[in-house]
Structure formats: C-alpha cells, structure tokens
Design a protein around this motif. Structure first.
Motif, mmCIF file in Angstrom:
data_model
loop_
_atom_site.group_PDB
_atom_site.id
_atom_site.type_symbol
_atom_site.label_atom_id
_atom_site.label_comp_id
_atom_site.label_asym_id
_atom_site.label_seq_id
_atom_site.Cartn_x
_atom_site.Cartn_y
_atom_site.Cartn_z
ATOM 1 N N LYS A 399 0.833 -1.200 0.000
ATOM 2 C CA LYS A 399 0.000 0.000 0.000
ATOM 3 C C LYS A 399 0.877 1.262 0.000
ATOM 4 C CE LYS A 399 -4.183 -2.128 1.700
ATOM 5 N NZ LYS A 399 -5.143 -2.399 2.760
ATOM 6 N N THR A 400 2.035 1.175 0.637
ATOM 7 C CA THR A 400 2.962 2.324 0.647
ATOM 8 C C THR A 400 3.468 2.582 -0.769
ATOM 9 O OG1 THR A 400 3.656 1.454 2.772
ATOM 10 C CG2 THR A 400 4.973 3.248 1.878
ATOM 11 N N GLU A 401 3.785 1.491 -1.496
ATOM 12 C CA GLU A 401 4.276 1.670 -2.875
ATOM 13 C C GLU A 401 3.174 2.192 -3.793
ATOM 14 O OE1 GLU A 401 7.691 -1.782 -3.228
ATOM 15 O OE2 GLU A 401 5.593 -2.378 -3.148
ATOM 16 N N VAL A 402 1.955 1.694 -3.600
ATOM 17 C CA VAL A 402 0.828 2.200 -4.394
ATOM 18 C C VAL A 402 0.692 3.707 -4.153
ATOM 19 C CG1 VAL A 402 -1.706 2.206 -4.574
ATOM 20 C CG2 VAL A 402 -0.469 0.028 -4.511
ATOM 21 N N ALA A 403 0.792 4.105 -2.887
ATOM 22 C CA ALA A 403 0.647 5.517 -2.527
ATOM 23 C C ALA A 403 1.751 6.350 -3.169
ATOM 24 C CB ALA A 403 0.680 5.670 -1.013
ATOM 25 N N ALA A 404 2.991 5.861 -3.105
ATOM 26 C CA ALA A 404 4.121 6.617 -3.663
ATOM 27 C C ALA A 404 3.955 6.757 -5.170
ATOM 28 C CB ALA A 404 5.431 5.903 -3.332
ATOM 29 N N ARG A 405 3.500 5.677 -5.812
ATOM 30 C CA ARG A 405 3.334 5.709 -7.261
ATOM 31 C C ARG A 405 2.193 6.653 -7.664
ATOM 32 N NH1 ARG A 405 4.212 0.258 -10.793
ATOM 33 N NH2 ARG A 405 3.395 1.061 -12.733
ATOM 34 N N LEU A 406 1.124 6.627 -6.876
ATOM 35 C CA LEU A 406 0.000 7.519 -7.165
ATOM 36 C C LEU A 406 0.418 8.988 -6.956
ATOM 37 C CD1 LEU A 406 -3.030 7.823 -7.830
ATOM 38 C CD2 LEU A 406 -3.481 7.694 -5.372
ATOM 39 N N ALA A 407 1.137 9.239 -5.855
ATOM 40 C CA ALA A 407 1.574 10.615 -5.571
ATOM 41 C C ALA A 407 2.497 11.100 -6.692
ATOM 42 C CB ALA A 407 2.286 10.677 -4.224
ATOM 43 N N GLN A 408 3.362 10.220 -7.181
ATOM 44 C CA GLN A 408 4.272 10.610 -8.258
ATOM 45 C C GLN A 408 3.487 10.892 -9.531
ATOM 46 O OE1 GLN A 408 7.611 11.283 -7.742
ATOM 47 N NE2 GLN A 408 7.244 12.239 -9.740
ATOM 48 N N ALA A 409 2.470 10.069 -9.813
ATOM 49 C CA ALA A 409 1.639 10.297 -11.009
ATOM 50 C C ALA A 409 0.928 11.651 -10.889
ATOM 51 C CB ALA A 409 0.628 9.166 -11.162
ATOM 52 N N ILE A 410 0.478 11.976 -9.683
ATOM 53 C CA ILE A 410 -0.185 13.271 -9.457
ATOM 54 C C ILE A 410 0.813 14.404 -9.692
ATOM 55 C CG2 ILE A 410 -1.226 14.730 -7.664
ATOM 56 C CD1 ILE A 410 -2.521 12.132 -6.530
ATOM 57 N N ALA A 411 2.019 14.240 -9.126
ATOM 58 C CA ALA A 411 3.051 15.275 -9.285
ATOM 59 C C ALA A 411 3.394 15.456 -10.762
ATOM 60 C CB ALA A 411 4.289 14.893 -8.485
ATOM 61 N N ASP A 412 3.511 14.345 -11.497
ATOM 62 C CA ASP A 412 3.839 14.426 -12.935
ATOM 63 C C ASP A 412 2.767 15.208 -13.675
ATOM 64 O OD1 ASP A 412 6.036 12.913 -12.395
ATOM 65 O OD2 ASP A 412 5.213 11.039 -13.191
ATOM 66 N N THR A 413 1.520 14.977 -13.298
ATOM 67 C CA THR A 413 0.412 15.683 -13.946
ATOM 68 C C THR A 413 0.506 17.186 -13.721
ATOM 69 O OG1 THR A 413 -1.012 13.816 -13.710
ATOM 70 C CG2 THR A 413 -2.098 15.908 -13.930
ATOM 71 N N PHE A 414 0.811 17.554 -12.496
ATOM 72 C CA PHE A 414 0.905 18.988 -12.198
ATOM 73 C C PHE A 414 2.121 19.608 -12.867
ATOM 74 C CE2 PHE A 414 -2.397 18.087 -9.233
ATOM 75 C CZ PHE A 414 -3.132 19.263 -9.210
ATOM 76 N N LEU A 415 3.207 18.818 -12.998
ATOM 77 C CA LEU A 415 4.407 19.349 -13.653
ATOM 78 C C LEU A 415 4.159 19.548 -15.144
ATOM 79 C CD1 LEU A 415 7.346 17.371 -12.039
ATOM 80 C CD2 LEU A 415 6.795 19.790 -11.782
ATOM 81 N N SER A 416 3.328 18.651 -15.719
ATOM 82 C CA SER A 416 3.145 18.708 -17.171
ATOM 83 C C SER A 416 2.046 19.676 -17.596
ATOM 84 C CB SER A 416 2.852 17.312 -17.722
ATOM 85 O OG SER A 416 1.590 16.901 -17.261
ATOM 86 N N THR A 417 1.348 20.273 -16.631
ATOM 87 C CA THR A 417 0.316 21.251 -17.004
ATOM 88 C C THR A 417 0.636 22.577 -16.343
ATOM 89 O OG1 THR A 417 -0.991 20.557 -15.114
ATOM 90 C CG2 THR A 417 -1.567 19.577 -17.224
ATOM 91 N N SER A 418 0.312 23.650 -17.010
ATOM 92 C CA SER A 418 0.596 24.955 -16.418
ATOM 93 C C SER A 418 -0.460 25.243 -15.359
ATOM 94 C CB SER A 418 0.556 26.033 -17.485
ATOM 95 O OG SER A 418 -0.786 26.373 -17.722
ATOM 96 N N ASN A 419 -0.164 26.236 -14.521
ATOM 97 C CA ASN A 419 -1.100 26.623 -13.470
ATOM 98 C C ASN A 419 -2.441 27.072 -14.027
ATOM 99 O OD1 ASN A 419 0.378 26.046 -11.317
ATOM 100 N ND2 ASN A 419 1.344 28.061 -11.161
#
Ligand code: C5P
Length: 425
Positions: A399-419
């Motif tokens: 569950k910790t790895e799922v969480a880390a992977r999900l958080a990273q996917a969220i971060a990638d999304t925010f990095l790839s889109t402008s504010n």
C-alpha cells in the motif's frame, strides 16, 4: 534510509547530538570529529548514563562547544534554555540511542535534559540505536521503535555483529562514518525540490461509523492504511495535506494535518472545509447509508421483536467534490473497491462520479486487501471520450508503494500542465 557520500550538504548544518548511556557512546567522539571536519556545528547533550562512558570535557573539547547535561542548571537556563537548545538545530540525532531513551521518548517523558529537549523540539529527529541483541529484539523495544517511527522519527541501524557484551546479533551502533553518511542523506533528500510544494491536498481515509443509537453503529472493514499512505506520500512530495480520517487505529502520518470524523456527513463537511485544494483523493470507505433517525437512547430488546432500521442515503463525497465550480480541486481521484469485473465497474464509476481518475482495487475474498498491507490496483484516467478511459495496469504492490506511485503520477500531472490549465491531463 539511503546513504550518500556527497558530504557538501553538511556544510554549515547545526546538529544537536543527544548521547545516551551505552558502551557505544565512546564512538560519538569519532562521530563529532568527522562531522566537524565536514563543516557541521555540533552541540551535545549527555544523559547521566552517557557520562559513565564519555566525559563532558572530551565531548566539549572535540565539539568546541559547551556541553549540556543538567535540566536544572541555572546557568544553562539563563544562557541557553532547553527549548532554545532543541530548536537551534537543523536535526537532532540520538546516538547511541539506548533502549531506555527510546522507551522514554516513546512514552513522551521529560525527566532529564535529553528527553526534555527531545519532547520540546520542532526539528526532525534521528535515532541510532545501540544495545544488547535481546534488548533490541524485545517486543517492548520493538513496539517503542514502531511508535517513534509512526511519529516520523528516522532511524539508522542497528547493525548486526559482535557486541561489547560478548553476544552476537543485531544491536550494534552503526559506525560513525555511516552515521555521517546517513545524516548527509537526510539533508540531501531535503534539498531536492519537492514537486508538490505549494499544492494543497485533501485526502479522505478509513471507514465511517453511522450511529444506530448511542452505543451501536454501522461500519465496514476499511483499515485506512491505503488512504493514510496516500496522505503521507503526497506530503513527502511537498504537498500541504489535510487528511480527513474516519475511525482508525493508525498513527497520524508525519507532516500531515489530520481531522478526525465519524460519519459520512462529518467527513463531507470536513473535506469541504479543507478547500480550496489542488488535489482531492477520496480513499475512504464511506458508508452508503446511515440510519435515517438514529435513536437518542439505547434501543432495548422488547416483546415486538427486532427493530427495523430505516436507512437514508449518505452524501457522496467524491461526487460532491467532483462537481464543476470554482471550488473544484484541479485533480479529483477516487477509489473503486470491486470484487469482480474490476475495470468495467471502475470505468463506469469514473463517468458517474465525475472525477478525473479512479484507482480500481480488487477486494475479492482471498486478496487480503481489506486490512492487509498489499494492494492490487489499476489507474483509470478520464480520456477524451468518457466511455474510453486510459487504463494503466499496476503490479501487486504494498500500500505504501501504491501511494508513492500515485503521488508521483499526481506530481507528474501537475508538472506537465501549467497553473492556468483548467484540467490536468
Ligand atoms: O460508489 P463507491 O462507494 O463504490 O465509490 C467509491 C469511491 O467513492 C471512493 O473513492 C470513495 O471514497 C468515494 N465515496 C465517497 N462518498 C460516498 C461513497 C463513496 O466519497 N458516500
């Protein structure tokens, strides 16, 4: 914790070194030298036990700083109170950390200068345990270590090997240069830019309890492990996280604001109070129904047989947060626990709830997902066509790895889109 050999991050750092009683205390002299060579300012506190193994004089000579030993020293209190001592550091390291000081830390005691400073500090704390193997493996010590780790305290070691007491096993303090490397790794990790810094997130987790009367309630088997792990993972990437938690037995994740609730209605209200947010992750197992009119007094057995419970539908927090409007978080993520046809049901849920992503998990009997430490999930993202989401199949992970992977996917999304982008992709 990983180690690093790049020691430049140590230059100018301030360390409060708490030395507790144990034969390994003599190694602290070497530790202080190695830290000083690398530009670290070391202030030391010695417990009474530590002073049986090293003298304050030798610690003072090597650290080139006054050494602190006494909680009630009037001179020290006027020059440097224990509060200031605990705050004027970038990191507090307890080395060696004896079984005794770990127990006192876990219990929140403040019966000497060392534990008072540890209780009063608002800085990160790292412990470097050193003790006899039986003391280390004793369930009492292990429980204390888990308690401390649950509060976000970092740990280095112990190592296995020959010990001063003649026994062999785990309990030896890691070597001074490994401690230096561990401290450098800690500062290196913190200097990495956090991709979610400045983002606000609200995470729901755990079950809800819906009262029948003052003593009974309707509940479910959710442990909150996955939701709590998501909150911790988002915080680790720099997000400012509010975790709205139903009744769970888990420790609060480090660096997260926790709002405790019982019912679905309270969970919705607390989630809405946490807005505005950039991210919402609804991982709670919210009861679909509540008792329409919970009794004010305990329902009694009577001649008329069992009572009939009339249920009313609970608000759907995920669907409510997903509704378009200025308060809608830019990314809303739901979970879908299914026992069969996982992907098909999850795709339907994505469309129905109006969220951006669904994490679909298989909770069929035998998967051990409820209450367990592992999770088998797939990530579904809203595609250009509502009926064809983009599906990522993930392997079975903790569950910790799922969480880390999900958080990273969220971060990638925010990095790839402008504010200014209305929707993350
Ligand atoms: O409809 P179902 O309960 O299967 O949907 C699961 C998802 O919806 C989860 O993300 C859960 O947190 C969320 N949910 C909610 N409020 C409800 C019911 C479900 O936020 N009342």
């Amino acid at each position: 914790m990983s180690v690093t050999s790049d020691y430049r991050v140590l230059e100018g750092k301030r360390l409060l070194l708490v030395i507790s009683g144990g034969i390994a205390a003599y190694k602290c002299l070497e530790l202080i030298r190695r830290l000083k060579e690398r530009g670290v300012r070391v202030r030391a506190v010695l417990t009474e036990g530590a002073q049986q193994f090293v003298t304050p004089l030798s610690v003072a000579a090597l650290s080139e700083e006054k050494v602190y030993t006494d909680l009630f020293s009037l001179t020290d209190e006027s020059e440097m109170g224990h509060i200031r001592l605990s705050r004027e550091a970038d990191l507090v390291v307890v080395a060696p950390a004896s079984a005794d000081i770990l127990a006192r830390m876990a219990a929140g005691m403040a019966n000497d200068l060392a534990t008072t400073a540890l209780l009063a500090t608002d800085k990160p704390v790292m412990v470097v345990p050193a003790m006899n193997v039986m003391m280390w493996t004793n369930p009492a010590t292990q429980a204390n270590v888990r308690t401390l780790e649950g509060r976000g305290i970092r740990r280095l070691g112990p190592a296995a090997g020959d010990m001063a007491c003649g026994e062999v096993g785990s309990g030896r303090m890691v070597e001074p240069m490994e401690i230096v490397a561990g401290i450098a790794a800690f500062f290196a990790e913190r200097s990495v830019p956090k991709p979610l810094a400045g983002r606000r997130a609200v995470v729901t987790s755990g079950p809800t309890h819906e009262p029948i009367d003052p003593v009974r309630y309707i509940a479910n088997r959710s442990s909150g492990k996955q939701g709590h792990a998501v909150a911790a993972a988002l915080a680790a990437l720099g997000a400012d996280v509010t975790l709205v938690s139903g009744p769970v037995t888990l420790a609060d994740p480090p660096g997260v604001r926790v709002v405790r609730v019982e019912t679905a209605a309270e969970m919705l209200a607390a989630s809405q109070s946490a807005l505005p947010a950039d991210i919402a992750v609804c991982a709670a197992a919210v009861a679909d129904w509540r008792v329409a009119a919970a009794a004010g007094d305990k329902v009694k057995k009577g001649p008329d047989g069992p009572p009939t419970l009339t249920l009313a539908e609970n608000p759907d927090i995920l669907a409510t947060l997903s509704q378009a409007g200025p308060a809608r978080p830019r990314l809303v993520v739901g979970f879908a626990a299914e026992t069969r046809d996982v992907l098909a049901y999850a795709a339907a849920k994505l469309a129905k709830k109006g969220c951006d992503w669904i994490v679909a998990n298989d909770v069929a009997t035998g998967t051990g997902t409820f209450g367990g430490d592992d999770n088998q999930v797939h990530l579904l993202r809203q595609g250009a066509q509502p009926e064809t989401p983009l599906i990522e199949i993930w392997p079975r992970l903790s569950k910790t790895e799922v969480a880390a992977r999900l958080a990273q996917a969220i971060a990638d999304t925010f990095l790839s889109t402008s504010n200014h982008s209305p929707e993350p992709v």
